[in-house]
Write a protein that holds these residues in place. Structure first.
Motif, short mmCIF file in Angstrom:
data_model
loop_
_atom_site.label_atom_id
_atom_site.label_comp_id
_atom_site.label_asym_id
_atom_site.label_seq_id
_atom_site.Cartn_x
_atom_site.Cartn_y
_atom_site.Cartn_z
N SER A 173 2.97 5.26 0.48
CA SER A 173 3.90 6.28 0.95
C SER A 173 3.13 7.48 1.46
O SER A 173 2.05 7.82 0.96
N ALA A 174 3.69 8.16 2.46
CA ALA A 174 3.07 9.37 3.00
C ALA A 174 3.46 10.61 2.21
O ALA A 174 2.98 11.71 2.52
N VAL A 175 4.30 10.46 1.19
CA VAL A 175 4.63 11.60 0.33
C VAL A 175 3.33 12.09 -0.30
O VAL A 175 2.57 11.29 -0.86
N PRO A 176 3.02 13.38 -0.19
CA PRO A 176 1.75 13.90 -0.71
C PRO A 176 1.49 13.49 -2.16
O PRO A 176 2.38 13.57 -3.01
N GLY A 177 0.27 13.03 -2.43
CA GLY A 177 -0.11 12.63 -3.77
C GLY A 177 0.19 11.18 -4.11
O GLY A 177 -0.15 10.72 -5.20
N SER A 178 0.83 10.46 -3.19
CA SER A 178 1.16 9.06 -3.47
C SER A 178 -0.10 8.20 -3.47
O SER A 178 -1.13 8.57 -2.91
N ILE A 179 0.02 7.04 -4.10
CA ILE A 179 -1.13 6.14 -4.18
C ILE A 179 -1.11 5.11 -3.07
O ILE A 179 -0.05 4.79 -2.51
N LEU A 180 -2.27 4.61 -2.76
CA LEU A 180 -2.41 3.54 -1.78
C LEU A 180 -2.74 2.26 -2.52
O LEU A 180 -3.89 2.02 -2.89
N ASP A 181 -1.75 1.43 -2.77
CA ASP A 181 -2.02 0.22 -3.54
C ASP A 181 -1.53 -1.05 -2.86
O ASP A 181 -1.53 -2.13 -3.47
N ALA A 182 -1.10 -0.96 -1.60
CA ALA A 182 -0.72 -2.14 -0.84
C ALA A 182 -1.87 -2.47 0.12
O ALA A 182 -2.11 -1.74 1.08
N LYS A 183 -2.55 -3.54 -0.13
CA LYS A 183 -3.75 -3.90 0.64
C LYS A 183 -3.41 -4.87 1.77
O LYS A 183 -2.63 -5.81 1.61
N LEU A 184 -3.98 -4.61 2.93
CA LEU A 184 -3.85 -5.53 4.05
C LEU A 184 -4.64 -6.80 3.74
O LEU A 184 -5.85 -6.74 3.49
N ILE A 185 -3.96 -7.94 3.75
CA ILE A 185 -4.62 -9.21 3.44
C ILE A 185 -5.05 -9.94 4.71
O ILE A 185 -6.23 -10.26 4.89
N ASP A 186 -4.10 -10.20 5.59
CA ASP A 186 -4.44 -10.84 6.86
C ASP A 186 -3.27 -10.73 7.83
O ASP A 186 -2.25 -10.12 7.53
N SER A 187 -3.45 -11.33 8.98
CA SER A 187 -2.42 -11.32 10.02
C SER A 187 -1.60 -12.59 9.94
O SER A 187 -2.14 -13.69 9.80
N VAL A 188 -0.29 -12.43 10.02
CA VAL A 188 0.62 -13.57 10.04
C VAL A 188 0.91 -13.99 11.48
O VAL A 188 0.89 -15.17 11.82
N ALA A 189 1.16 -13.00 12.34
CA ALA A 189 1.43 -13.28 13.75
C ALA A 189 1.21 -12.04 14.58
O ALA A 189 1.42 -10.92 14.11
N THR A 190 0.77 -12.24 15.81
CA THR A 190 0.65 -11.12 16.76
C THR A 190 1.16 -11.56 18.12
O THR A 190 0.93 -12.69 18.55
N HIS A 191 1.86 -10.65 18.77
CA HIS A 191 2.33 -10.85 20.14
C HIS A 191 2.12 -9.53 20.86
O HIS A 191 3.04 -8.74 21.00
N PRO A 192 0.88 -9.24 21.27
CA PRO A 192 0.57 -7.95 21.90
C PRO A 192 1.42 -7.73 23.15
O PRO A 192 1.56 -8.65 23.96
N TYR A 193 1.99 -6.57 23.35
CA TYR A 193 2.01 -5.48 22.38
C TYR A 193 3.43 -5.24 21.93
O TYR A 193 3.92 -4.12 21.91
N ASN A 194 4.08 -6.34 21.53
CA ASN A 194 5.47 -6.30 21.12
C ASN A 194 5.62 -6.35 19.60
O ASN A 194 6.26 -5.48 19.02
N ILE A 195 5.05 -7.38 18.97
CA ILE A 195 5.22 -7.51 17.53
C ILE A 195 3.93 -7.93 16.84
O ILE A 195 3.16 -8.74 17.37
N SER A 196 3.70 -7.34 15.69
CA SER A 196 2.60 -7.72 14.81
C SER A 196 3.18 -7.88 13.41
O SER A 196 3.93 -7.03 12.95
#
Length: 251
Positions: free
Chosen positions: A138-161
């Motif tokens: 969350s961008a709320v000040p003081g929030s933690i970063l605990d959701a890690k990017l694992i990998d890509s499921v699909a990409t369709h530049p530059y419409n959807i990722s």
């Protein structure tokens, strides 16, 4: 049928195909991997799937089946709010995230556009850590970063990722975070204007040589689509209008 009528029918068929060539379907994308079946069903149940499909540019932070247990005890409306926080209103693939001009970026989500978010609730923070990992929170000040990017499921530049992340991002109290059971380190304070902190970057420029890629969430199931990416809907619309005027003039 006259030759002019046949020509017009053929023209409108190809025009319709061209205008919809850029379209994507998040349900079909996630259906390619059973690991996201519960997340996929939640998007449909909350109506977010159709909202995502109506967008021109979007990034979906997808959760695997073992990371969505929290949604089973909540109402559909509450689930919709949290899931909409996982839909970024811009295109971000792994390469773009790894090459941020600044190590942290604040991203606008579908929850922010709903008008229900308070303070910074509708924004999420994406940060490239010193070890190269990309973390979300969350961008709320003081929030933690605990959701890690694992990998890509699909990409369709530059419409959807569609990106696979390790855990869901909670909607935090706009006045400050509350403990939700994570052992991750708190995010250091980063007020707007800090050199390592910025808001949404502009979308990446379209490339005529880029092709959509669909990648499974595990290394064992990678696949690639060969459909060329379409750049902008406005260009398609202009093409159809000018072509239609040509046909009217000739016939």
């Amino acid at each position: 049928m006259s030759s002019s009528s046949a020509s017009l029918t053929l023209f409108f068929f190809f025009a319709s195909t061209f205008l919809n060539a850029h379209a994507f379907n998040i349900t079909r994308i996630l259906n390619l991997n059973n690991e996201f079946s519960t997340f996929n069903n939640l998007l449909s149940q909350t109506g977010l799937a159709s909202t995502i499909n109506s967008r021109q540019t979007i990034t979906v932070l997808a959760l695997s089946n073992d990371a969505v247990s929290v949604f089973s005890d909540q109402s559909t409306e509450d689930n919709k709010k949290i899931l909409s926080l996982h839909v970024i209103l811009d295109y971000y693939d792994i390469k773009k995230l790894k090459n941020l001009n600044k190590k942290s970026v604040i991203l606008t989500t579908l929850f922010q556009s709903s008008g229900q978010a308070k303070g910074q609730q509708g924004f999420i923070n994406a940060t490239v850590m010193s070890n190269g990992d990309v973390m979300f929170g969350s961008a709320v000040p003081g929030s933690i970063l605990d959701a890690k990017l694992i990998d890509s499921v699909a990409t369709h530049p530059y419409n959807i990722s569609v990106l696979h992340i390790s855990s869901y991002i909670p909607i935090m109290n706009p006045e400050g975070p509350s403990d939700h059971g994570s052992s991750s380190s708190p995010l250091p304070p980063q007020p707007p204007g800090d050199d390592d902190y910025t808001y949404d970057e502009p979308p990446s420029p379209p490339s005529s040589t880029t092709k959509p890629v669909v990648a499974a969430a595990t290394a064992k199931a990678n696949s690639t689509s060969g459909v060329s990416a379409i750049t902008t809907h406005n260009l398609a619309f202009a093409f159809v209008i000018s072509s239609f005027w040509f046909f009217i003039t000739v016939w």
